[in-house]
Write an enzyme that holds these catalytic residues in place. Structure first.
Site, PDB file in Angstrom:
ATOM      1  CE  LYS A 130     -30.356 -22.078  -3.866  1.00 25.47           C
ATOM      2  NZ  LYS A 130     -29.459 -22.286  -2.722  1.00 25.47           N
ATOM      3  CG  ASP A 137     -29.146 -24.917  -0.264  1.00 22.12           C
ATOM      4  OD1 ASP A 137     -30.024 -24.769  -1.136  1.00 22.12           O
ATOM      5  OD2 ASP A 137     -28.251 -24.083  -0.052  1.00 22.12           O
ATOM      6  CD  GLU A 138     -27.583 -24.957  -4.623  1.00 22.65           C
ATOM      7  OE1 GLU A 138     -28.297 -25.360  -5.559  1.00 22.65           O
ATOM      8  OE2 GLU A 138     -27.119 -23.808  -4.570  1.00 22.65           O
ATOM      9  CD  GLN A 176     -29.843 -21.852 -10.406  1.00 19.17           C
ATOM     10  OE1 GLN A 176     -28.723 -21.478 -10.055  1.00 19.17           O
ATOM     11  NE2 GLN A 176     -30.947 -21.381  -9.869  1.00 19.17           N
ATOM     12  NE  ARG A 219     -25.732 -17.534 -11.667  1.00 15.86           N
ATOM     13  CZ  ARG A 219     -26.604 -17.851 -10.715  1.00 15.86           C
ATOM     14  NH1 ARG A 219     -26.328 -17.587  -9.455  1.00 15.86           N
ATOM     15  NH2 ARG A 219     -27.758 -18.409 -11.007  1.00 15.86           N
TER      16      ARG A 219
END
Length: 781
Positions: free
Chosen positions: A33, A225-226, A256, A614
């Site tokens: 991303k 972002d996020e 997430q 992760r």
């Protein structure tokens, strides 16, 4: 096509070259991303969009710097500098400085950090003459912060009877007055706190339409972002700024979203399509980071959530190894498993320490991991916090323990003489220090003989000093009769340390109490281990020496090749070849505090999804069937998250045990025989008679009465009747296995009965003299 675009796959290219209109990019873990955001900005600039008209909002300064560097390498440094790119707070602070006069602030206004704000609130509470126990300054600060992030201004607060009533019911009716005074004092000082940077930006855009129009015209292209981590205040600002041109691109992953406790609202991303017309949705579903096994296992777990956006993450990477699941008997054994696995894998695969990460739900869990890594001489780094033994609350208790052993320890004494507060001020401490230097005695000795010195201290303070001396001396007497854990537990309670930290109900305050609990668990663990070793006692002196030697290895030498230890929240956005997710137990992960509603449990599941994704090559899931809580060994259940993963992706190294119920009643009260309804009448002499010494009824096989889950001493598991196994069976030359020290050879046996001990040469621990009645040994040869 521009050369850099050839580095994108088809799914990444589509959102990158989409010029206009609202768009959402659902980006799965490891799907690239950041690359899409970076190349999209570069593409816009290549298409003639002025960088001054592009706003890119990130959640960390690190992410903003990295993106700017990548863009500069494509479009050139001078053009990249003109981008408005940074965190929400840094970009809005820049706008507020430009427009500060409209809100009555100087352009060079100060930004208060949390400590500045708390200090000011503490002063206000004191000036108002309020009860400091009811109005704890940290709790008040936390309350005001939540008001600001919910856009509840002072005026809005006083117009809301429900808020006023809630604070009155909590016996804090003056919260509103403190809030009002705090805001006025900040304004008078030309200062904004961290929360004001969002609140004041909303005020600016709402009260001054011309300012909103100015920035709407400037920011023609907005990228966020996020987006799943935005709170309500951030959402409203982005909505307002993008409303004119609607060229807004948000990137995120609902799977997430893990910051609800900080005010993040997952509905911002879930409802994005309702906020704008003709939204184009793009999905980045190819994972470039992890093996097929890890990706598919992560999909199988997040699929259990009901609140989610549709996407199927996949990867073209290798199948990879199955996820290893390990059960340990205790948290100490769990730490040793992790440390030995890292040691062996590193050696066998020729890896670096930095290829490994240990992730946990709470900071307190680092203690058992740190202890095990140190004993293996494995270097590590704690991220997002101090090493366990360097944390303030831990150093406070250790300082108390140090002055019990050595009252002349000046640094330890200065640290705790007035903590928790007992009315011994800095002026008094300074006088004692001067006197100690003059008499060439320790501060403790001066305090002990204060009436014989010429130190000018009033009688009330003298009494407080003598009370402190008496308390320390009582601990010294107790130290002669009890082990390190009993003493440390007594000190933590008697000094008022636990009570003091319990006053702080913020997440940070709760974490401190958990850390103290974990220290006591560590001391209990130490005492239990020392019981096995014949020439040790598990005393306080031995424990402090163990900690002192251990913490010497904690000094950071600047070496980067270290195992990473961090909470899962901090691991977001990072990746490691080998990842250990530890403490996978019910009430720990998922947390007991996050299982009251479905939404809370789903956030915990998203947190586990983040942890698992992760890992690049290998993931390990570990849990303990018993864990020390306040010095007591408590049974633990394996986390539901382990069972929610599709079994085909798991390599279960040790069978997962269901919880073994501990009956609350004594089985003896029900008698020994099970009545049979169909029994026929027979002569009395033919009735079954229980033989002397027969085994009593123990209940169903799956619910054993025996509550201990620890390995028993080999003497009790051998099946030998009468006497000690070691009297007959264990001989010099036997090869044995010990949980802590590993494999070893018995060199000689001494003593008899309860005092039987063996000298054993261990591969890991060297030569040890173990008392066999306590030693947890397994004879393997």
């Amino acid at each position: 096509m521009e050369k850099y675009l050839s580095q994108l796959n088809e799914a990444q290219l589509a959102p990158t070259i989409q010029m206009n209109g609202p768009m959402i990019v659902i980006a799965g873990a490891g799907s690239g991303k950041t690359r899409v955001l970076t190349y999209r900005i570069a593409y816009l600039m290549h298409k003639g969009i002025d960088p001054f008209n592009i706003l890119s909002l990130t959640f960390t300064n690190k992410a903003a710097r990295e993106m700017k560097e990548r863009i500069a390498s494509i479009v050139g440094q001078s053009e990249a500098k003109n981008l408005w790119m940074g965190t929400f707070h840094s970009v809005f602070a820049k706008i507020l400085r430009i427009e500060s006069d409209r809100l009555g602030y100087p352009a060079n206004f100060t930004i208060y950090d949390a400590q500045d704000s708390q200090r000011l609130i503490s002063s206000i509470i004191k000036e108002m003459g309020l009860d400091k126990e009811l109005y704890k300054y940290k709790s008040v600060f936390s309350r005001i912060s939540s008001y600001k992030n919910s856009l509840i201004t002072v005026r809005a607060y006083f117009q809301n009877p429900e808020l006023i009533e809630a604070d009155t019911m909590a016996r804090r009716p003056r919260i509103g007055d403190i809030y009002k005074e705090y805001v006025e004092r900040c304004f008078k000082s030309g200062a904004m706190d961290f929360d004001d940077l969002l609140l004041k930006t909303n005020e600016l855009l709402t009260r001054f339409p011309e300012v909103l129009a100015k920035y709407q015209d400037r920011f023609r292209y907005i990228l966020v972002d996020e987006y799943q981590d935005t709170n309500h205040s951030q959402y409203l600002i982005v909505r307002a700024l993008s409303d004119r041109f609607q060229n807004i691109c948000v990137v995120g992953d609902d799977a997430q979203s893990i910051y609800a406790f900080r005010g993040a609202n997952i509905n911002n991303i879930l409802n994005f399509q309702k906020d704008y017309d003709d939204v184009k949705m793009f999905r980045l579903e190819q994972n470039y980071r992890s093996t097929k096994t890890i990706v598919n296992a992560a999909n199988s777990i997040i699929d259990k959530n009901e609140t989610k956006l549709d996407k199927v993450v996949w990867t073209a990477n290798d199948e990879g190894n199955k996820i290893k699941v390990n059960r340990s008997m205790t948290d100490g054994e769990e730490g040793r498993y992790v440390a030995s696995t890292i040691f062996e894998t590193k050696m066998n695969e020729q890896l670096n320490h930095s290829d490994f990460a240990i992730l946990y739900r709470t900071n307190a869990q680092s203690r058992s991991m740190e202890d095990a890594l140190r004993k293996r001489d494995i270097p590590y780094r704690i991220y997002g916090g101090l090493s366990f033994y360097q944390r303030k609350e831990i150093k406070d208790i250790l300082s108390y323990l140090r002055i019990i052993i050595n009252p002349s320890d000046e640094e330890a004494l200065k640290r705790v003489i007035n903590f928790p507060p007992r009315g011994i001020g800095q002026t008094t401490i300074d006088k004692l220090l001067i006197a100690a230097n003059g008499y060439k005695r320790s501060i403790f000795e001066v305090m002990k003989h204060i009436d014989k010195t010429e130190v000018k201290i009033n009688s009330g303070t003298k009494n407080k000093l003598m009370d402190f001396v008496t308390m320390v001396e009582s601990f010294q007497v107790m130290n002669q009769n009890v082990n390190a854990f009993e003493l440390a537990d007594h000190v933590a309670k008697t000094t008022g340390l636990i009570k003091e930290f319990n006053k702080d109900t913020t997440p940070e305050g709760v974490a401190k109490v958990e850390n103290i609990e974990e220290l006591l668990n560590g001391i209990k663990d130490f005492v239990e281990e020392q019981r096995e070793i014949a020439d040790t006692t598990g005393s306080l002196t031995e424990f402090l020496e163990d900690v002192a030697l251990a913490t010497d290895l904690d000094n950071d030498t600047g070496e980067d090749d270290r195992v990473a230890l961090m909470t899962i929240h901090l691991a977001k956005g990072l990746e490691f070849p080998y990842v250990f997710i530890v403490g996978l137990e019910e009430d720990l992960f998922p947390s007991a505090m996050s299982m009251n509603t479905r939404s809370e449990l789903e956030e915990e599941r998203r947190l586990f999804y983040v942890a698992l994704t992760r890992a690049e090559k290998q993931a390990y899931l570990t849990y303990a069937v018993s864990r020390y809580r306040w010095g007591k060994l408590v049974d633990s259940d394996p986390s539901r998250f382990i069972q929610e993963i599709d079994e085909q992706y798991l390599d279960i190294l040790t069978p997962i045990e269901e919880r073994r119920m501990n009956p609350m009643l004594d089985a003896n009260i029900f008698g020994d025989d099970v009545p049979n309804r169909n029994i026929r009448f027979k002569p009395a002499k033919q009735l079954p008679i229980q033989k002397k010494g027969a085994t009593k009824l123990q209940g169903p096989a799956k619910v054993p009465v025996n509550t201990s889950k620890n390995l028993k001493p080999v003497s009790k598991t051998s099946g030998a009747e009468g006497g000690n196994l070691f009297d007959n069976k264990l001989i010099a030359g036997n090869i044995v296995k010990h949980l802590r020290f590993g494999k070893g050879e018995v060199l000689k046996i001494e003593g008899a009965g309860a005092d039987t001990k063996a000298e054993i040469k261990f591969e890991n621990g060297g030569n040890k003299n173990l008392l066999l009645r306590f030693a947890k040994l397994e004879v393997i040869g």
